[in-house]
Design an enzyme around this catalytic site. Structure first.
Site, PDB file in Angstrom:
ATOM      1  N   HIS A  67       6.853   5.687 -12.717  1.00 35.23           N
ATOM      2  CA  HIS A  67       6.351   6.947 -12.179  1.00 35.23           C
ATOM      3  C   HIS A  67       7.293   7.608 -11.174  1.00 35.23           C
ATOM      4  CE1 HIS A  67       2.795   4.637 -13.522  1.00 35.23           C
ATOM      5  NE2 HIS A  67       2.416   5.809 -13.978  1.00 35.23           N
ATOM      6  N   GLY A 127      -0.743  12.420   0.448  1.00 34.57           N
ATOM      7  CA  GLY A 127      -1.362  12.449  -0.871  1.00 34.57           C
ATOM      8  C   GLY A 127      -0.931  13.678  -1.651  1.00 34.57           C
ATOM      9  N   GLU A 152      -7.476   6.214   0.333  1.00 36.12           N
ATOM     10  CA  GLU A 152      -6.264   5.483  -0.048  1.00 36.12           C
ATOM     11  C   GLU A 152      -5.889   4.277   0.802  1.00 36.12           C
ATOM     12  OE1 GLU A 152      -6.311   9.466  -1.649  1.00 36.12           O
ATOM     13  OE2 GLU A 152      -6.127   8.960   0.472  1.00 36.12           O
ATOM     14  N   SER A 180      -9.947  16.731   8.866  1.00 41.08           N
ATOM     15  CA  SER A 180      -9.986  18.045   8.219  1.00 41.08           C
ATOM     16  C   SER A 180     -11.402  18.582   8.066  1.00 41.08           C
ATOM     17  CB  SER A 180      -9.321  17.969   6.839  1.00 41.08           C
ATOM     18  OG  SER A 180      -9.997  17.019   6.025  1.00 41.08           O
ATOM     19  N   ASP A 181     -12.398  17.704   8.153  1.00 43.10           N
ATOM     20  CA  ASP A 181     -13.786  18.145   8.066  1.00 43.10           C
ATOM     21  C   ASP A 181     -14.666  17.139   8.792  1.00 43.10           C
ATOM     22  OD1 ASP A 181     -14.968  16.319   5.583  1.00 43.10           O
ATOM     23  OD2 ASP A 181     -12.863  16.848   5.320  1.00 43.10           O
TER      24      ASP A 181
END
Length: 235
Positions: free
Chosen positions: A4, A20, A181, A203-204
């Site tokens: 990959h 990510g 993750e 972020s939230d």
């Protein structure tokens, strides 16, 4: 070269940042690194190597979730000899005192994934950060005035959870927030005897319901990135 990551031998530094979002990887390279070379575009998962304050460093997108993180972390370590892996990502906060845009340093990671139940034959493995990265990252964050929050986080396999109250159990037991993750990163680093750390920007928020925009998540949160890069410089 691995399945990959289409990079030649020596193209990737021993220390790497792991966002990510591949576009965040590009933002980090464009904003912070000098003499940048793009070594990977396979599946649109950008990877770059450059220098930061004179030190060679790479940044590689990993995608979302434990399986994707597992693939990239394994290939970076096995095929390219990476020794220090720092995830820079976002999370949702579970506790009121950890505000949106706050910096979290993940000391350990709980999870609902079976990633460790299978190899450990149903027993529980506790994925933890490497102290050799955690300590300097904390010190650097404090020096910069960022007031980092250090504690456990929850790595979930489920983004859209039907149980809307489940997060409260994790909050009760001290988890600061949720992402997808870190349990994999810490487990794989332990397996290969290398260093790993996760830095997260909130972020939230599960309590206040405050959120940040997709653009902000992609192109800001510079405090987290600076702490990660300066941690690498100070190794």
């Amino acid at each position: 070269m691995s399945i990959h990551i289409n990079a030649p031998e020596g193209a990737i530094a021993e220390s790497i940042l792991l966002p990510g979002d591949p576009l965040r990887a590009k933002f980090i390279a464009d904003t912070f690194l000098e003499d940048v070379v793009c070594y990977n575009e396979v599946r649109g998962m950008y990877g770059f190597t450059g220098t930061y304050k004179g030190k060679r460093v790479s940044v590689q997108g990993t995608g979302m979730g434990i399986p994707s993180m597992s693939i990239y972390a394994t290939e970076l370590i096995e095929s390219y000899g990476v020794k220090n892996l720092i995830r820079v990502g976002t999370c949702g906060s579970y506790v009121e005192k950890v505000k949106v845009r706050d910096l979290i340093i993940a000391m350990s990671a709980c999870t609902n994934s079976n990633i460790n139940l299978v190899p450990f034959k149903g027993r529980t493995f506790a994925p933890t950060a490497s102290f050799d990265l955690l300590k300097p990252a904390y010190d650097i964050a404090v020096e910069k005035g960022f007031e980092p929050k250090v504690g456990s986080i929850y790595s979930s396999d489920i983004f859209y959870d039907d149980d809307k109250e489940d997060w409260k159990t994790w909050a009760k037991y001290g988890c600061l927030g949720v992402e997808m993750e870190t349990a994999a990163l810490y487990t794989i680093a332990a397996k290969y005897g290398v260093n790993a750390l996760t830095l997260l920007t909130v972020s939230d928020h599960f309590v206040t319901h405050e959120v940040t925009s997709a653009e902000e998540r992609q192109t800001t949160f510079k405090a987290m990135m600076e702490v990660a890069l300066d941690t690498i410089v100070n190794l």
